[in-house]
Design a protein around this motif. Structure first.
Motif, PDB file in Angstrom:
ATOM      1  N   VAL A  41       0.841  -1.206   0.000  1.00 26.26           N
ATOM      2  CA  VAL A  41       0.000   0.000   0.000  1.00 26.26           C
ATOM      3  C   VAL A  41       0.870   1.247   0.000  1.00 26.26           C
ATOM      4  CG1 VAL A  41      -1.614   1.366   1.387  1.00 26.26           C
ATOM      5  CG2 VAL A  41      -2.022  -1.068   1.035  1.00 26.26           C
ATOM      6  N   SER A  42       1.944   1.220   0.778  1.00 16.88           N
ATOM      7  CA  SER A  42       2.842   2.376   0.840  1.00 16.88           C
ATOM      8  C   SER A  42       3.443   2.695  -0.523  1.00 16.88           C
ATOM      9  CB  SER A  42       3.961   2.118   1.850  1.00 16.88           C
ATOM     10  OG  SER A  42       4.861   3.204   1.895  1.00 16.88           O
ATOM     11  N   VAL A  43       3.909   1.662  -1.228  1.00 14.46           N
ATOM     12  CA  VAL A  43       4.474   1.862  -2.568  1.00 14.46           C
ATOM     13  C   VAL A  43       3.404   2.418  -3.505  1.00 14.46           C
ATOM     14  CG1 VAL A  43       5.411   0.679  -4.591  1.00 14.46           C
ATOM     15  CG2 VAL A  43       6.260   0.107  -2.309  1.00 14.46           C
ATOM     16  N   ALA A  44       2.188   1.871  -3.419  1.00 11.98           N
ATOM     17  CA  ALA A  44       1.109   2.281  -4.319  1.00 11.98           C
ATOM     18  C   ALA A  44       0.707   3.731  -4.093  1.00 11.98           C
ATOM     19  CB  ALA A  44      -0.100   1.367  -4.134  1.00 11.98           C
ATOM     20  N   VAL A  45       0.493   4.118  -2.834  1.00 15.43           N
ATOM     21  CA  VAL A  45       0.031   5.491  -2.585  1.00 15.43           C
ATOM     22  C   VAL A  45       1.141   6.502  -2.885  1.00 15.43           C
ATOM     23  CG1 VAL A  45      -1.771   4.855  -0.944  1.00 15.43           C
ATOM     24  CG2 VAL A  45       0.534   5.319  -0.096  1.00 15.43           C
ATOM     25  N   ASN A  46       2.384   6.120  -2.654  1.00 10.69           N
ATOM     26  CA  ASN A  46       3.475   7.033  -3.000  1.00 10.69           C
ATOM     27  C   ASN A  46       3.511   7.285  -4.507  1.00 10.69           C
ATOM     28  OD1 ASN A  46       4.383   7.464  -0.388  1.00 10.69           O
ATOM     29  ND2 ASN A  46       5.842   5.767  -0.446  1.00 10.69           N
ATOM     30  N   TYR A  47       3.273   6.238  -5.290  1.00 11.51           N
ATOM     31  CA  TYR A  47       3.205   6.393  -6.750  1.00 11.51           C
ATOM     32  C   TYR A  47       2.053   7.322  -7.129  1.00 11.51           C
ATOM     33  CZ  TYR A  47       2.660   5.077 -11.681  1.00 11.51           C
ATOM     34  OH  TYR A  47       2.536   5.101 -13.048  1.00 11.51           O
ATOM     35  N   LEU A  48       0.891   7.097  -6.537  1.00 10.85           N
ATOM     36  CA  LEU A  48      -0.289   7.897  -6.869  1.00 10.85           C
ATOM     37  C   LEU A  48      -0.117   9.354  -6.478  1.00 10.85           C
ATOM     38  CD1 LEU A  48      -3.038   5.330  -5.807  1.00 10.85           C
ATOM     39  CD2 LEU A  48      -2.467   6.010  -8.136  1.00 10.85           C
ATOM     40  N   VAL A  49       0.501   9.591  -5.319  1.00  5.94           N
ATOM     41  CA  VAL A  49       0.763  10.971  -4.887  1.00  5.94           C
ATOM     42  C   VAL A  49       1.764  11.629  -5.829  1.00  5.94           C
ATOM     43  CG1 VAL A  49       1.804  12.382  -3.065  1.00  5.94           C
ATOM     44  CG2 VAL A  49       0.170  10.580  -2.464  1.00  5.94           C
ATOM     45  N   ARG A  50       2.813  10.895  -6.177  1.00 11.78           N
ATOM     46  CA  ARG A  50       3.867  11.442  -7.035  1.00 11.78           C
ATOM     47  C   ARG A  50       3.337  11.817  -8.415  1.00 11.78           C
ATOM     48  NH1 ARG A  50       6.999   7.597  -6.277  1.00 11.78           N
ATOM     49  NH2 ARG A  50       6.850   6.434  -8.228  1.00 11.78           N
ATOM     50  N   HIS A  51       2.339  11.088  -8.916  1.00 10.03           N
ATOM     51  CA  HIS A  51       1.811  11.338 -10.251  1.00 10.03           C
ATOM     52  C   HIS A  51       0.532  12.176 -10.229  1.00 10.03           C
ATOM     53  CE1 HIS A  51       4.620   8.069 -11.158  1.00 10.03           C
ATOM     54  NE2 HIS A  51       4.622   8.528 -12.385  1.00 10.03           N
ATOM     55  N   GLY A  52       0.183  12.700  -9.070  1.00 13.70           N
ATOM     56  CA  GLY A  52      -0.918  13.651  -9.002  1.00 13.70           C
ATOM     57  C   GLY A  52      -2.304  13.056  -8.915  1.00 13.70           C
ATOM     58  N   TYR A  53      -2.426  11.726  -8.832  1.00 13.49           N
ATOM     59  CA  TYR A  53      -3.754  11.120  -8.755  1.00 13.49           C
ATOM     60  C   TYR A  53      -4.388  11.302  -7.371  1.00 13.49           C
ATOM     61  CZ  TYR A  53      -2.492   8.602 -13.041  1.00 13.49           C
ATOM     62  OH  TYR A  53      -2.112   8.275 -14.317  1.00 13.49           O
ATOM     63  N   VAL A  54      -3.567  11.391  -6.358  1.00 15.07           N
ATOM     64  CA  VAL A  54      -4.017  11.405  -4.970  1.00 15.07           C
ATOM     65  C   VAL A  54      -3.201  12.437  -4.215  1.00 15.07           C
ATOM     66  CG1 VAL A  54      -4.070  10.012  -2.846  1.00 15.07           C
ATOM     67  CG2 VAL A  54      -4.724   8.969  -5.015  1.00 15.07           C
ATOM     68  N   ARG A  55      -3.789  13.016  -3.190  1.00 16.34           N
ATOM     69  CA  ARG A  55      -3.000  13.888  -2.322  1.00 16.34           C
ATOM     70  C   ARG A  55      -2.982  13.316  -0.906  1.00 16.34           C
ATOM     71  NH1 ARG A  55      -7.897  16.908  -2.357  1.00 16.34           N
ATOM     72  NH2 ARG A  55      -8.598  17.430  -0.242  1.00 16.34           N
ATOM     73  N   ARG A  56      -1.949  13.661  -0.183  1.00 19.41           N
ATOM     74  CA  ARG A  56      -1.767  13.159   1.185  1.00 19.41           C
ATOM     75  C   ARG A  56      -2.142  14.265   2.175  1.00 19.41           C
ATOM     76  NH1 ARG A  56       3.068  11.739   0.631  1.00 19.41           N
ATOM     77  NH2 ARG A  56       3.031   9.479   0.668  1.00 19.41           N
ATOM     78  N   GLU A  57      -2.983  13.926   3.163  1.00 17.06           N
ATOM     79  CA  GLU A  57      -3.347  14.862   4.224  1.00 17.06           C
ATOM     80  C   GLU A  57      -3.010  14.228   5.566  1.00 17.06           C
ATOM     81  OE1 GLU A  57      -7.441  15.902   3.929  1.00 17.06           O
ATOM     82  OE2 GLU A  57      -7.205  17.057   2.075  1.00 17.06           O
ATOM     83  N   ARG A  58      -2.829  15.080   6.556  1.00 13.12           N
ATOM     84  CA  ARG A  58      -2.522  14.595   7.899  1.00 13.12           C
ATOM     85  C   ARG A  58      -3.753  14.717   8.776  1.00 13.12           C
ATOM     86  NH1 ARG A  58       1.090  11.049   9.901  1.00 13.12           N
ATOM     87  NH2 ARG A  58       1.603  11.471  12.081  1.00 13.12           N
ATOM     88  N   ASP A  59      -4.165  13.630   9.404  1.00 11.10           N
ATOM     89  CA  ASP A  59      -5.279  13.644  10.346  1.00 11.10           C
ATOM     90  C   ASP A  59      -4.708  13.933  11.739  1.00 11.10           C
ATOM     91  OD1 ASP A  59      -7.332  13.160  12.093  1.00 11.10           O
ATOM     92  OD2 ASP A  59      -8.047  11.362  11.079  1.00 11.10           O
TER      93      ASP A  59
END
Length: 220
Positions: free
Chosen positions: A126-144
């Motif tokens: 999951v970590s590898v996948a979300v890092n890819y998605l964030v890097r390519h602009g599909y997803v953004r990371r927020e802090r709860d």
């Protein structure tokens, strides 16, 4: 569906055909093909003989209960097809599954723990996948701040950001090619080739950026 139909489905999968193309060749609805493959092992484990035997067993037991009211039609098969299309386009499989799960969440938000639990994959995957998605602009990371963990968010602007990021990367490549062509010189065969490549990529990327801005209101 006959044994011959199932053999042709297996051949179509092996040839890399889409579910829609397999359905066209069998003169059947795409949903029928999606359901057939989804309930018999998916695209990687589909076996026509086993599918035929499983169908016969289900027929002997009686018709399965219909899906719950309000559930998505052909849900599993449709999801598999979307993931397969993303994989054929070059997206890693786990990344495609994470992306689809975020797209199908009601609020477009998941934590890494939720993705791990829902997709039954390792936290590292999951970590590898979300890092890819964030890097390519599909997803953004927020802090709860309350739970002190990251939340991964996909919103209506995600496709715009992804398109713009890709176009800018292509524009960087174009300008590097043009700079290389200038260094080599216009009289050199390689220089002329690099100049043509750079000009083409520059025009395409600028057009894409302009088009993304023009049609951005469709996402809001």
């Amino acid at each position: 569906m006959t044994q011959q139909d199932r053999q042709r489905i297996a051949v179509g999968i092996a040839d890399g055909l889409s579910y829609a193309e397999i359905a066209r060749r069998l003169d059947r609805p795409t949903s029928t093909i999606s359901r057939e493959i989804g309930r018999n092992g998916g695209p990687h484990d589909y076996r026509p003989q086993q599918a035929q035997r499983a169908t016969a067993r289900r027929a002997r037991r009686g018709t399965p209960k219909p899906p719950r009211a309000g559930g998505p039609p052909d849900g599993v098969g449709a999801r598999e097809e979307i993931v397969e299309m993303a994989v054929r386009a070059g997206l890693p499989r786990i990344t495609a599954r994470v992306h689809l799960d975020l797209l199908q969440s009601e609020d477009g938000r998941r934590t890494a723990a939720e993705l791990t639990r829902r997709l039954k994959v390792s936290p590292a995957s999951v970590s590898v996948a979300v890092n890819y998605l964030v890097r390519h602009g599909y997803v953004r990371r927020e802090r709860d701040p309350q739970r002190r963990r990251d939340v991964y968010v996909i919103d209506d602007e995600a496709w715009y950001r992804s398109v713009v990021l890709s176009a800018r990367q292509t524009l960087d490549t174009a300008r590097a090619a043009l700079a290389s062509a200038e260094e080599v010189g216009p009289d050199d065969l390689v220089g002329r080739r690099m100049a043509r490549t750079g000009a083409f990529l520059e025009r395409i990327s600028l057009d894409l950026l302009e088009s993304a801005d023009r049609w951005r209101p469709l996402l809001t």
